[in-house]
Design a protein around this motif. Sequence first.
Motif, PDB file in Angstrom:
ATOM      1  N   ALA A 129       0.804  -1.217   0.000  1.00 27.87           N
ATOM      2  CA  ALA A 129       0.000   0.000   0.000  1.00 27.87           C
ATOM      3  C   ALA A 129       0.842   1.275   0.000  1.00 27.87           C
ATOM      4  O   ALA A 129       0.298   2.366   0.061  1.00 27.87           O
ATOM      5  CB  ALA A 129      -0.929   0.008   1.216  1.00 27.87           C
ATOM      6  N   ILE A 269      -1.351   4.263   7.121  1.00 25.60           N
ATOM      7  CA  ILE A 269      -1.444   2.952   6.476  1.00 25.60           C
ATOM      8  C   ILE A 269      -0.872   1.872   7.391  1.00 25.60           C
ATOM      9  O   ILE A 269      -1.473   0.803   7.585  1.00 25.60           O
ATOM     10  CB  ILE A 269      -0.718   2.968   5.121  1.00 25.60           C
ATOM     11  N   TYR A 320      -5.160   1.464  -1.566  1.00 24.27           N
ATOM     12  CA  TYR A 320      -4.165   2.422  -1.086  1.00 24.27           C
ATOM     13  C   TYR A 320      -3.071   2.630  -2.132  1.00 24.27           C
ATOM     14  O   TYR A 320      -2.624   3.763  -2.359  1.00 24.27           O
ATOM     15  CB  TYR A 320      -3.542   1.920   0.217  1.00 24.27           C
TER      16      TYR A 320
END
Length: 379
Positions: A129, A269, A320
């Motif tokens: 991500a 994240i 993401y």
Amino acid sequence: MRRPLPKLPSWLPVDGYILALVGTVALAALLPARGPAAAVTEGTSTGAVALLFFLYGARLSTREAMAGLRHWRLHLTVLACTFVLFPVLGLAARGLVPHVLPPALYTGLLFLCLVPSTIQSSIAFTSLARGNVAAAICAGSFSSLVGIAVTPLLAGLVLHGDGGGFSADALLSIVCQLLLPFIAGQLLRRWIGGFLTVHGRFLGFVDRGSILLVVYTAFSAGMVEGIWHQVSGLRLLCLLGVEAVLLAVMLTATSYGAKRLGFPREDRIAITFAGSKKSLAAGLPMASVLFGAQAGLAVLPLMLFHQLQLMVCAVLAKRYAAQSQQRPQRPQGAEETQEAHEVREAREAQPAPAAAGTGRGGAAEAEAAGKAVVNGARG
């Protein structure tokens, strides 16, 4: 010429190791260990648990974990999600008993909420991500270190009267099978760490084989004790629905909570993936020690949650990554912050992962993308 081993199709949304676990459960249902065979499997399983935690201690780099102390706000956030918010949600789910979940499955759900976060898949999905990989390594390491002591303590507090928790025998088993092997691995890491890194692939099979043995032993004991008559197919579907809601709440809380706390995108994240996941590898051996013959039902929610988190996080990591590619680049000549510089260096040190698919394909590609990072975390 040897033919390559057949692989699962990429569209099949099932992790291969979960299939191995399901096969092990089926074997225990058809051919449970009884009599002398049960004594042999139980003794072997006890040794396998001790070996697992010895290897965990030998692989876990305390130096790397301590080096991440400068990101203490991030690590405290992940620990709060893992050992505070998760248990609170698990206790809140007690209202689902007995109409939605039977007491035995609820005990397993509550135990799931006490297990530490996973290291490998959190790092892999964070890498995929385009998040802060270095922070994910440290956060997963901290969670594992803390979980060795905190998970049994929390189990003793919140599982009292639910089929788990502390007794004198359980406390002795925790010390002998979990804590002492883990400490021994940490002490010997200086001399055997290189060997473990070189032979990491083979030892990975040892890890997974040991866990399969623990699962077989637990489910065999459950079959002999007749505990499976307490669960129906409808109750299992209810359990899966409850776990889907639990995962959705945790993903939302970690994502939006980290944003409200002012963390940059890369750190958010890492918090999202490290704070919303649970470790199957750590949870199964702990359950075998804490629950004994009742461990079969106790680990079932954890096994289902593991598969669910792989599927959902694979899709989320892909989103993401796509958003990262669409973000505007830093203007040429603009000054780069120290934090952004550290994140960029950590990312550039890893191979760029390929775009992930959904389901098992996405999870497998995410694991492949983070393989180099995982080896670094273990080494």
